[in-house]
Design a protein around this motif. Structure first.
Motif, PDB file in Angstrom:
ATOM      1  N   UNK A 165       0.837  -1.200   0.000  1.00  0.00           N
ATOM      2  CA  UNK A 165       0.000   0.000   0.000  1.00  0.00           C
ATOM      3  C   UNK A 165       0.869   1.246   0.000  1.00  0.00           C
ATOM      4  N   UNK A 166       0.357   2.293  -0.647  1.00  0.00           N
ATOM      5  CA  UNK A 166       1.119   3.552  -0.764  1.00  0.00           C
ATOM      6  C   UNK A 166       0.160   4.721  -0.713  1.00  0.00           C
ATOM      7  N   UNK A 168      -0.513  12.070 -11.679  1.00  0.00           N
ATOM      8  CA  UNK A 168       0.444  11.566 -12.659  1.00  0.00           C
ATOM      9  C   UNK A 168       1.423  10.565 -12.052  1.00  0.00           C
ATOM     10  N   UNK A 169       1.873  10.817 -10.821  1.00  0.00           N
ATOM     11  CA  UNK A 169       2.816   9.892 -10.186  1.00  0.00           C
ATOM     12  C   UNK A 169       2.107   8.599  -9.816  1.00  0.00           C
ATOM     13  N   UNK A 170       0.931   8.697  -9.224  1.00  0.00           N
ATOM     14  CA  UNK A 170       0.180   7.491  -8.876  1.00  0.00           C
ATOM     15  C   UNK A 170      -0.112   6.649 -10.117  1.00  0.00           C
ATOM     16  N   UNK A 171      -0.417   7.300 -11.230  1.00  0.00           N
ATOM     17  CA  UNK A 171      -0.728   6.577 -12.464  1.00  0.00           C
ATOM     18  C   UNK A 171       0.465   5.773 -12.954  1.00  0.00           C
ATOM     19  N   UNK A 225      -1.892  -0.967  -3.502  1.00  0.00           N
ATOM     20  CA  UNK A 225      -3.157  -0.342  -3.133  1.00  0.00           C
ATOM     21  C   UNK A 225      -2.848   1.145  -2.923  1.00  0.00           C
ATOM     22  N   UNK A 226      -3.364   2.000  -3.818  1.00  0.00           N
ATOM     23  CA  UNK A 226      -2.940   3.393  -3.872  1.00  0.00           C
ATOM     24  C   UNK A 226      -4.003   4.331  -3.316  1.00  0.00           C
ATOM     25  N   UNK A 227      -3.533   5.352  -2.579  1.00  0.00           N
ATOM     26  CA  UNK A 227      -4.392   6.418  -2.066  1.00  0.00           C
ATOM     27  C   UNK A 227      -3.698   7.746  -2.317  1.00  0.00           C
ATOM     28  N   UNK A 228      -4.459   8.754  -2.698  1.00  0.00           N
ATOM     29  CA  UNK A 228      -3.905  10.083  -2.895  1.00  0.00           C
ATOM     30  C   UNK A 228      -4.707  11.130  -2.147  1.00  0.00           C
ATOM     31  N   UNK A 229      -4.004  12.098  -1.577  1.00  0.00           N
ATOM     32  CA  UNK A 229      -4.639  13.216  -0.871  1.00  0.00           C
ATOM     33  C   UNK A 229      -4.218  14.519  -1.534  1.00  0.00           C
ATOM     34  N   UNK A 264      -0.082   2.739   6.067  1.00  0.00           N
ATOM     35  CA  UNK A 264       0.418   2.388   4.741  1.00  0.00           C
ATOM     36  C   UNK A 264       1.860   1.900   4.833  1.00  0.00           C
ATOM     37  N   UNK A 265       2.242   1.061   3.888  1.00  0.00           N
ATOM     38  CA  UNK A 265       3.626   0.584   3.831  1.00  0.00           C
ATOM     39  C   UNK A 265       4.575   1.676   3.352  1.00  0.00           C
ATOM     40  N   UNK A 266       4.049   2.586   2.539  1.00  0.00           N
ATOM     41  CA  UNK A 266       4.868   3.664   1.971  1.00  0.00           C
ATOM     42  C   UNK A 266       4.039   4.942   1.953  1.00  0.00           C
ATOM     43  N   UNK A 267       4.668   6.057   2.336  1.00  0.00           N
ATOM     44  CA  UNK A 267       4.084   7.383   2.171  1.00  0.00           C
ATOM     45  C   UNK A 267       5.063   8.212   1.358  1.00  0.00           C
ATOM     46  N   UNK A 268       4.566   8.865   0.296  1.00  0.00           N
ATOM     47  CA  UNK A 268       5.430   9.720  -0.516  1.00  0.00           C
ATOM     48  C   UNK A 268       4.858  11.131  -0.559  1.00  0.00           C
TER      49      UNK A 268
END
Length: 243
Positions: free
Chosen positions: A38-39, A48-51, A58-62, A95-99
């Motif tokens: 998950x990220x 654009x980065x998530x795409x 498993x992607x989430x964007x804020x 999440x396993x990763x936060x960017x």
């Protein structure tokens, strides 16, 4: 932070290909968190980065801009998108990763806001998870402020951007887009965007108790410093006991 209400429809065309940052994030995941499932992206903008991060996560964007999120929703499938301020939100999961990439962090105008965002990362990142972010350095912002205004045509439109030295370490960016609407008629879109420059040592100090530094490099992969154009950070989330 800027709302980007007028700029959302131009943003991808102006910013161009995001493949270099996508490949950089992918490299960090292969190196440090190959089993990530998950990220979460803070300040995901038009998505654009998530795409570019594929279907294995498993992607989430804020993002706080509804216009930017609408652009993201048009290009993303199966991605959770949340309208919220990255300094104060609650998703009820880790999440396993936060960017937080593309100098999004610099857009927070006070260091207290950076600390609030770091608190949110701490609350939403799994133990041992990765925190990946980048910043425009103080040196780069100073160089931009000392340089002439930047002008570029994109399609039928024109971008003019001028960076100045402000107070309290904030560098105001005056961004003007002249949208060609018909013939020689243009519509002006103007936004003033502040970027806060913070010494890298202060960033490290703020994160040291909760995160272990894995990398701090410049664009070429060498150790970053305050004169680098950009600094890329990879931190690992410590366990609650600090181990």
């Amino acid at each position: 932070m800027p709302a980007y209400a007028d700029f959302a429809k131009f943003y991808d065309e102006i910013m161009g290909d995001r493949s270099s940052i996508i490949q950089r994030v992918r490299g960090y995941l292969r190196r440090y968190q190959p089993d990530a499932g998950s990220l979460l992206e803070l300040g995901c903008g038009t998505g654009a980065v998530l795409a570019g991060l594929g279907n294995s996560l498993d992607l989430t964007g804020i993002d706080r801009s509804p216009e930017m999120l609408a652009a993201a929703a048009a290009k993303l499938n199966g991605v959770r998108l949340v309208q919220a301020d990255i300094t104060g939100f609650s998703l009820g999961t880790r999440f396993d990763v936060v960017i937080c990439v593309f100098d999004t962090l610099n857009h927070l105008p006070a260091f207290d806001a950076w600390l609030a965002m770091f608190d949110q990362v701490d609350a939403h990142l799994a133990e041992g998870g990765l925190f990946v972010f980048d910043v425009n350095t103080v040196g780069r912002l100073r160089r931009l402020a000392a340089s002439p205004a930047y002008a570029e045509d994109f399609g039928p439109h024109t971008l003019i951007m001028d960076v100045a030295a402000g107070e309290g370490g904030v560098f105001p960016w005056d961004v003007r887009i002249f949208e060609r609407v018909e013939g020689d008629q243009f519509r002006l879109h103007h936004e003033r965007i502040g970027e806060l420059g913070v010494p890298l040592a202060r960033i490290h100090e703020a994160l040291a108790s909760r995160f272990e530094l894995l990398e701090a490099t410049n664009t070429e992969g060498r150790p970053a410093n305050d004169e680098s154009d950009r600094a890329y950070f990879v931190y690992r989330h410590r366990s609650p006991d600090g181990a």
